[in-house]
Design a protein around this motif. Structure first.
Motif, mmCIF file in Angstrom:
data_model
loop_
_atom_site.group_PDB
_atom_site.id
_atom_site.type_symbol
_atom_site.label_atom_id
_atom_site.label_comp_id
_atom_site.label_asym_id
_atom_site.label_seq_id
_atom_site.Cartn_x
_atom_site.Cartn_y
_atom_site.Cartn_z
ATOM 1 N N GLY A 110 -76.141 2.267 134.444
ATOM 2 C CA GLY A 110 -75.077 3.199 134.101
ATOM 3 C C GLY A 110 -75.578 4.629 133.989
ATOM 4 N N ILE A 111 -76.767 4.827 133.427
ATOM 5 C CA ILE A 111 -77.335 6.175 133.326
ATOM 6 C C ILE A 111 -77.584 6.748 134.708
ATOM 7 C CG2 ILE A 111 -79.409 7.437 132.626
ATOM 8 C CD1 ILE A 111 -79.427 5.741 130.079
ATOM 9 N N GLY A 169 -66.431 6.094 132.845
ATOM 10 C CA GLY A 169 -67.372 5.622 131.832
ATOM 11 C C GLY A 169 -66.689 5.301 130.518
ATOM 12 N N ILE A 170 -65.748 6.134 130.107
ATOM 13 C CA ILE A 170 -65.040 5.885 128.846
ATOM 14 C C ILE A 170 -64.162 4.643 128.959
ATOM 15 C CG2 ILE A 170 -63.274 6.818 127.304
ATOM 16 C CD1 ILE A 170 -64.493 9.589 127.838
ATOM 17 N N PHE A 227 -63.138 -0.945 127.610
ATOM 18 C CA PHE A 227 -62.873 -2.301 128.086
ATOM 19 C C PHE A 227 -64.033 -3.225 127.724
ATOM 20 C CE2 PHE A 227 -62.895 -5.515 131.531
ATOM 21 C CZ PHE A 227 -61.683 -6.115 131.232
ATOM 22 N N GLY A 228 -65.245 -2.704 127.768
ATOM 23 C CA GLY A 228 -66.411 -3.486 127.376
ATOM 24 C C GLY A 228 -66.394 -3.869 125.911
ATOM 25 N N ILE A 229 -65.885 -2.991 125.057
ATOM 26 C CA ILE A 229 -65.759 -3.335 123.639
ATOM 27 C C ILE A 229 -64.795 -4.500 123.474
ATOM 28 C CG2 ILE A 229 -64.889 -2.500 121.421
ATOM 29 C CD1 ILE A 229 -66.026 0.256 122.186
ATOM 30 N N GLY A 262 -73.919 3.767 129.345
ATOM 31 C CA GLY A 262 -74.894 4.353 130.260
ATOM 32 C C GLY A 262 -74.280 5.397 131.169
ATOM 33 N N ILE A 263 -73.082 5.148 131.673
ATOM 34 C CA ILE A 263 -72.408 6.134 132.523
ATOM 35 C C ILE A 263 -72.139 7.418 131.747
ATOM 36 C CG2 ILE A 263 -70.253 6.634 133.743
ATOM 37 C CD1 ILE A 263 -70.212 3.703 134.626
ATOM 38 N N VAL A 264 -71.667 7.278 130.520
ATOM 39 C CA VAL A 264 -71.377 8.473 129.711
ATOM 40 C C VAL A 264 -72.668 9.209 129.365
ATOM 41 C CG1 VAL A 264 -70.463 9.260 127.505
ATOM 42 C CG2 VAL A 264 -69.217 7.552 128.814
#
Length: 137
Positions: A63-64, A82-83, A88-90, A107-109
């Motif tokens: 993601g980073i 990313g958000i 959705f991951g939470i 990681g994206i954020v």
């Protein structure tokens, strides 16, 4: 006579006042530093737990890389992606117990933030706007 021998003499002292539930002692401004210290310690422990949980995850590092490696044309869309993935991951983590999407979205954020600092800072301020909109100077 026997009852008087076993009772304590009245000295006028009263029992200590009991604290009223919900009411702290002392002035409010004297309690603020202690409350801030407790809150910062709690936040530090929470961040440490999440850091130990997510740092070894390859999804965080992917993601980073994805967040940092985006082009400037889609940088705002990547932040929104990313958000959304993070939120959705939470939900997936709460329902199924899998933190994969939380790590990917975070990681994206996190990868998006340095890209924002290094590249967008050099752009004119009038170019920052909605995704896909081009501004004339």
């Amino acid at each position: 006579m026997t009852d008087d021998a076993h009772t304590l003499p009245d000295t006028g002292a009263r029992a200590p006042a009991r604290a009223v539930p919900g009411r702290a002692r002392g002035r409010w401004y004297a309690r603020v530093p202690a409350a801030l210290g407790r809150g910062l310690r709690r936040l530090g422990r929470w961040l440490a737990v999440w850091g130990r949980r997510l740092a070894p995850s390859p999804y965080l590092w992917v993601g980073i890389v994805l967040g940092f490696g985006t082009s400037l044309l889609v940088w705002e869309s990547v932040l929104l992606l990313g958000i959304v993935v993070w939120l959705f991951g939470i939900w997936v983590w709460v329902t199924r117990g899998r933190p994969v999407l939380v790590a990917l979205g975070l990681g994206i954020v996190l990868g998006w933030l340095p890209m924002l600092y290094f590249f967008v800072d050099s752009l004119p301020h009038t170019m920052i706007g909605l995704p896909g909109v081009e501004y004339d100077l």
